[in-house]
Design a protein around this motif. Structure first.
Motif, short mmCIF file in Angstrom:
data_model
loop_
_atom_site.label_atom_id
_atom_site.label_comp_id
_atom_site.label_asym_id
_atom_site.label_seq_id
_atom_site.Cartn_x
_atom_site.Cartn_y
_atom_site.Cartn_z
N PRO A 94 0.83 -1.22 0.00
CA PRO A 94 0.00 0.00 0.00
C PRO A 94 0.86 1.26 0.00
O PRO A 94 2.01 1.24 0.40
N GLY A 95 0.28 2.35 -0.48
CA GLY A 95 0.96 3.64 -0.47
C GLY A 95 2.09 3.75 -1.47
O GLY A 95 2.99 4.56 -1.29
N SER A 96 2.05 2.97 -2.53
CA SER A 96 3.12 3.00 -3.54
C SER A 96 2.96 4.20 -4.47
O SER A 96 1.86 4.59 -4.80
N LYS A 97 4.08 4.75 -4.90
CA LYS A 97 4.05 5.86 -5.86
C LYS A 97 3.55 5.38 -7.21
O LYS A 97 2.82 6.08 -7.89
N SER A 98 4.00 4.20 -7.62
CA SER A 98 3.61 3.68 -8.93
C SER A 98 2.89 2.35 -8.77
O SER A 98 3.50 1.34 -8.43
N PRO A 99 1.57 2.34 -8.98
CA PRO A 99 0.82 1.10 -8.86
C PRO A 99 1.20 0.12 -9.96
O PRO A 99 1.49 0.51 -11.08
N ARG A 100 1.23 -1.16 -9.61
CA ARG A 100 1.57 -2.20 -10.59
C ARG A 100 1.14 -3.56 -10.05
O ARG A 100 0.94 -3.74 -8.86
N VAL A 101 1.03 -4.49 -10.97
CA VAL A 101 0.78 -5.88 -10.62
C VAL A 101 1.84 -6.69 -11.34
O VAL A 101 1.95 -6.63 -12.56
N GLY A 102 2.62 -7.44 -10.60
CA GLY A 102 3.64 -8.28 -11.22
C GLY A 102 4.87 -8.40 -10.36
O GLY A 102 5.15 -7.55 -9.52
N GLY A 103 5.58 -9.49 -10.57
CA GLY A 103 6.76 -9.79 -9.78
C GLY A 103 6.43 -10.73 -8.64
O GLY A 103 5.28 -11.12 -8.44
N ARG A 104 7.46 -11.09 -7.92
CA ARG A 104 7.31 -12.04 -6.82
C ARG A 104 7.81 -11.48 -5.51
O ARG A 104 8.76 -10.71 -5.48
N TYR A 105 7.18 -11.92 -4.45
CA TYR A 105 7.66 -11.72 -3.10
C TYR A 105 7.58 -13.10 -2.48
O TYR A 105 6.50 -13.53 -2.04
N GLY A 106 8.66 -13.84 -2.55
CA GLY A 106 8.61 -15.25 -2.17
C GLY A 106 7.76 -16.00 -3.18
O GLY A 106 8.03 -15.96 -4.37
N ASP A 107 6.69 -16.63 -2.70
CA ASP A 107 5.76 -17.33 -3.58
C ASP A 107 4.52 -16.50 -3.91
O ASP A 107 3.58 -17.00 -4.52
N ALA A 108 4.52 -15.25 -3.48
CA ALA A 108 3.34 -14.40 -3.66
C ALA A 108 3.52 -13.43 -4.83
O ALA A 108 4.63 -12.99 -5.13
N LEU A 109 2.41 -13.10 -5.47
CA LEU A 109 2.38 -12.10 -6.53
C LEU A 109 2.33 -10.72 -5.88
O LEU A 109 1.56 -10.49 -4.95
N VAL A 110 3.14 -9.79 -6.38
CA VAL A 110 3.19 -8.44 -5.81
C VAL A 110 2.14 -7.55 -6.48
O VAL A 110 2.03 -7.52 -7.70
N ILE A 111 1.38 -6.85 -5.63
CA ILE A 111 0.41 -5.86 -6.11
C ILE A 111 0.68 -4.57 -5.34
O ILE A 111 0.48 -4.51 -4.13
N ALA A 112 1.17 -3.56 -6.05
CA ALA A 112 1.43 -2.26 -5.44
C ALA A 112 0.26 -1.34 -5.77
O ALA A 112 -0.14 -1.23 -6.93
N VAL A 113 -0.29 -0.69 -4.74
CA VAL A 113 -1.43 0.21 -4.92
C VAL A 113 -1.15 1.55 -4.25
O VAL A 113 -0.37 1.63 -3.31
N ARG A 114 -1.75 2.60 -4.76
CA ARG A 114 -1.57 3.94 -4.18
C ARG A 114 -2.31 4.10 -2.86
O ARG A 114 -1.89 4.86 -2.00
N GLU A 115 -3.43 3.45 -2.72
CA GLU A 115 -4.26 3.59 -1.53
C GLU A 115 -3.51 3.13 -0.28
O GLU A 115 -2.72 2.20 -0.32
N ARG A 116 -3.80 3.80 0.81
CA ARG A 116 -3.22 3.43 2.09
C ARG A 116 -4.02 2.29 2.72
O ARG A 116 -5.18 2.08 2.38
#
Length: 89
Positions: free
Chosen positions: A9-31
């Motif tokens: 949460p709270g990312s400057k640039s929202p995106r979907v993709g990449g890995r965090y261990g076995d999890a898919l990363v989802i960056a969102v602007r919302e807190r």
């Protein structure tokens, strides 16, 4: 099909993709306040998979950064592509 996601949460640039261990990363602007980041993550995943928001369902992790979501089986190829994206995107 179930997928584990890691919400940033709270990312400057929202995106979907990449890995965090076995999890898919989802960056969102919302807190992470009042479930806003979770709702944004569900919407972002649905958009990235090309399905409707009601097709993506939160199963576990409502208040955690690590969540488990149900997605349609028809989105398997798109999901694999998201996992394969470089973390730098």
């Amino acid at each position: 099909m179930r997928v584990t996601v890691r919400v940033k949460p709270g990312s400057k640039s929202p995106r979907v993709g990449g890995r965090y261990g076995d999890a898919l990363v989802i960056a969102v602007r919302e807190r992470a306040v009042d479930g806003k980041a979770t709702r944004a993550a569900v919407a972002a995943l649905a958009d990235a998979l090309g399905c409707t928001r009601r097709d993506v369902r939160l199963v576990a992790g409502e208040t955690s950064r690590t969540k488990i979501m149900d997605v349609p089986e028809s989105a398997a190829a798109a999901l694999a592509g998201l996992f394969a994206r470089d973390e730098a995107n």
